[in-house]
Design an enzyme around this catalytic site. Structure first.
Site, PDB file in Angstrom:
ATOM      1  N   GLY A  61       0.777  -1.244   0.000  1.00 53.34           N
ATOM      2  CA  GLY A  61       0.000   0.000   0.000  1.00 53.34           C
ATOM      3  C   GLY A  61       0.800   1.282   0.000  1.00 53.34           C
TER       4      GLY A  61
ATOM      5  N   ASN B 166      -5.780   3.356 -12.392  1.00 50.79           N
ATOM      6  CA  ASN B 166      -4.817   2.316 -12.035  1.00 50.79           C
ATOM      7  C   ASN B 166      -3.411   2.876 -12.228  1.00 50.79           C
ATOM      8  OD1 ASN B 166      -3.838  -0.312 -11.375  1.00 50.79           O
ATOM      9  ND2 ASN B 166      -3.501  -0.708 -13.559  1.00 50.79           N
TER      10      ASN B 166
ATOM     11  N   HIS C 204       0.634   1.669 -12.972  1.00 53.04           N
ATOM     12  CA  HIS C 204       1.412   0.530 -13.477  1.00 53.04           C
ATOM     13  C   HIS C 204       2.888   0.922 -13.552  1.00 53.04           C
ATOM     14  CE1 HIS C 204       2.137  -3.199 -15.523  1.00 53.04           C
ATOM     15  NE2 HIS C 204       2.843  -2.550 -16.430  1.00 53.04           N
TER      16      HIS C 204
ATOM     17  N   ASP D  85      -9.813  -0.064 -17.752  1.00 52.12           N
ATOM     18  CA  ASP D  85     -10.924  -0.739 -18.421  1.00 52.12           C
ATOM     19  C   ASP D  85     -10.775  -2.231 -18.130  1.00 52.12           C
ATOM     20  OD1 ASP D  85      -8.987  -1.657 -20.146  1.00 52.12           O
ATOM     21  OD2 ASP D  85      -9.509  -0.264 -21.761  1.00 52.12           O
TER      22      ASP D  85
ATOM     23  N   GLY E 250      -9.286  -4.512 -19.723  1.00 52.30           N
ATOM     24  CA  GLY E 250      -8.055  -5.142 -20.191  1.00 52.30           C
ATOM     25  C   GLY E 250      -6.988  -5.173 -19.099  1.00 52.30           C
TER      26      GLY E 250
ATOM     27  N   LYS F 130       9.311   5.396  -6.499  1.00 55.53           N
ATOM     28  CA  LYS F 130       9.429   6.794  -6.057  1.00 55.53           C
ATOM     29  C   LYS F 130       8.617   7.708  -6.962  1.00 55.53           C
ATOM     30  CE  LYS F 130      13.598   7.921  -3.613  1.00 55.53           C
ATOM     31  NZ  LYS F 130      15.015   8.118  -3.732  1.00 55.53           N
TER      32      LYS F 130
ATOM     33  N   GLU G  39       6.146   6.726  -8.937  1.00 58.95           N
ATOM     34  CA  GLU G  39       4.721   6.380  -8.807  1.00 58.95           C
ATOM     35  C   GLU G  39       4.098   7.264  -7.733  1.00 58.95           C
ATOM     36  OE1 GLU G  39       3.609   2.196  -8.519  1.00 58.95           O
ATOM     37  OE2 GLU G  39       5.536   1.620  -9.339  1.00 58.95           O
TER      38      GLU G  39
END
Ligand code: GRF
Length: 198
Positions: A14, A108, A110, A142, A144, A173, A175
């Site tokens: 987290g 999201n 990634h 979405d 995918g 870092k 992110e």
């Protein structure tokens, strides 16, 4: 606070959730976290959410059919009426059972420059391919695997002798720097749309 409620979905340590929480605490991100949901009972991120005094929900996913789980998840979150749902290390692909309730409002993050290296072990994939730069991406989710419109990206250089751990650390870092900024962008866009009556 109107229209700036975030639901956080996570499965693990987290750190992205914590970075979002801290940005709110510092006053950099004008938003509030209305609930934190984990599909993994022992997720460290969930324990941290409890420590922060946030509404923390454990909804284990093990052994449950995907569509059924997503319906349960949607039901759990609905009472909190989030404006945005942020997947922060939530290790699942959401189905329409969930997504249709929040069209264009699920984010999201990634650890690669999408559309390169989607899926698991993105940093390892990048190293194995031999790219000279990688990075991270916040995108609208979405159905995918790590697909959907990109909101923000940051480039991270791949260094000589990099290991998966070292590269992952430097990407993480970044992110933490981009997720809250992407949330702010999307919330502002939503506000503008509302103002235009669309
Ligand atoms: C991050 O690298 C994120 O990009 C990926 O999973 C990892 C989660 O890390 N989706 P954390 O749980 O936020 O620390």
């Amino acid at each position: 606070m109107n229209n700036r409620r975030l639901a956080i979905l996570l499965s693990g340590r987290g750190s992205n959730f914590i970075a979002i929480h801290e940005a709110i605490q510092r006053g950099d991100l004008n938003a509030e976290i209305c609930c934190v949901v984990s599909n993994v009972p022992e997720a460290a991120g969930l324990a941290r959410a409890r420590e922060y005094g946030l509404t923390s929900i454990c909804l284990p996913s093990r052994g449950i059919d995907r569509a059924q789980y997503d319906r349960m998840l949607a039901e759990k979150i609905r009472p909190f009426n989030p404006n945005l749902v942020c997947m922060a290390g939530f290790m699942r692909i959401l189905t329409q059972e969930f997504l249709r309730e929040y069209p264009g409002r699920v984010l999201n993050i990634h650890p690669a420059l999408l559309p390169s290296f989607p899926g698991l072990h993105a940093q390892r994939q990048a190293l194995q391919y031999g790219v000279k730069v990688s990075g991270c991406t916040v995108h609208i989710a979405d159905e995918g695997v790590d697909t959907g419109p990109i909101v923000l990206q940051r480039v991270v250089e791949v260094l000589e002798g990099d290991t998966e751990e070292l590269l992952s650390e430097r990407i993480l870092k970044q992110e933490h720097e981009i997720y809250w900024r992407a949330i702010a962008l999307v919330l502002d866009r939503m506000k503008q749309k509302e103002a235009c009556g669309s």
